[in-house]
Design a protein around this motif. Sequence first.
Motif, short mmCIF file in Angstrom:
data_model
loop_
_atom_site.label_atom_id
_atom_site.label_comp_id
_atom_site.label_asym_id
_atom_site.label_seq_id
_atom_site.Cartn_x
_atom_site.Cartn_y
_atom_site.Cartn_z
N THR A 85 0.83 -1.21 0.00
CA THR A 85 0.00 0.00 0.00
C THR A 85 0.86 1.25 0.00
O THR A 85 0.60 2.20 -0.76
N LEU A 86 1.90 1.27 0.82
CA LEU A 86 2.78 2.42 0.90
C LEU A 86 3.51 2.66 -0.42
O LEU A 86 3.55 3.78 -0.93
N LEU A 87 4.08 1.59 -0.99
CA LEU A 87 4.81 1.74 -2.24
C LEU A 87 3.86 2.08 -3.39
O LEU A 87 4.21 2.87 -4.27
N ASP A 88 2.66 1.52 -3.38
CA ASP A 88 1.67 1.84 -4.41
C ASP A 88 1.37 3.33 -4.40
O ASP A 88 1.29 3.98 -5.45
N SER A 89 1.23 3.89 -3.22
CA SER A 89 0.97 5.32 -3.08
C SER A 89 2.14 6.14 -3.63
O SER A 89 1.94 7.14 -4.34
N LYS A 90 3.37 5.72 -3.32
CA LYS A 90 4.55 6.43 -3.82
C LYS A 90 4.65 6.32 -5.34
O LYS A 90 5.03 7.28 -6.02
N LEU A 91 4.31 5.15 -5.88
CA LEU A 91 4.34 4.97 -7.33
C LEU A 91 3.34 5.89 -8.01
O LEU A 91 3.63 6.48 -9.05
N TYR A 126 5.36 8.43 -10.16
CA TYR A 126 5.45 7.92 -11.54
C TYR A 126 4.10 7.78 -12.23
O TYR A 126 4.04 7.35 -13.37
N ASN A 127 3.02 8.10 -11.53
CA ASN A 127 1.68 8.01 -12.09
C ASN A 127 1.36 6.61 -12.61
O ASN A 127 0.83 6.44 -13.71
N ILE A 128 1.71 5.61 -11.79
CA ILE A 128 1.43 4.22 -12.13
C ILE A 128 1.13 3.47 -10.84
O ILE A 128 1.57 3.87 -9.77
N THR A 129 0.35 2.39 -10.94
CA THR A 129 0.00 1.60 -9.76
C THR A 129 0.49 0.16 -9.92
O THR A 129 0.88 -0.25 -11.02
N PHE A 130 0.44 -0.58 -8.84
CA PHE A 130 0.80 -1.99 -8.90
C PHE A 130 -0.08 -2.75 -9.90
O PHE A 130 0.41 -3.58 -10.65
#
Length: 140
Positions: A37-43, A47-51
């Motif tokens: 969840t944390l990395l998804d938010s940072k992405l 970078y305007n991309i999700t998992f």
Amino acid sequence: MQRHLPKIALAYIIENFQEFLENLFDAKKKTNAEELTLLDSKLKTNYNITFLEITENEYETIALTLEKIDSITLDKIALLIYRAVTSKKKTELIDKFKTNKEIFNRLMQLIQLSEKKSNKVSVERNNLKNSVQQKLNAKA
């Protein structure tokens, strides 16, 4: 026997005190789901991309965006996805990873991109690559 008992008791007390201090000063470790969840938010922010986009979109569609991501982050993405797919945990995101029949192919693409971008050999990346390759070979 009597002489060894105080030494054993002292060792036990020291060991327990050491564990107490480690727990006191160590930050609470995040679960894989929390890290995802944390990395998804940072992405999304950086970078305007999700998992989900990384795992479900055609590679050609996301390749330019993935090229912008540094190798350390790519390694983290691949590791978190692999942990999610091989875990027994259930969240909506993890379930989507697990139902994706091409997830291990995508993981291999991420690992290969990270290898291409990095000028360092990573033992963790190599271990992950071997594990993913075994999963791909098992599916074949």
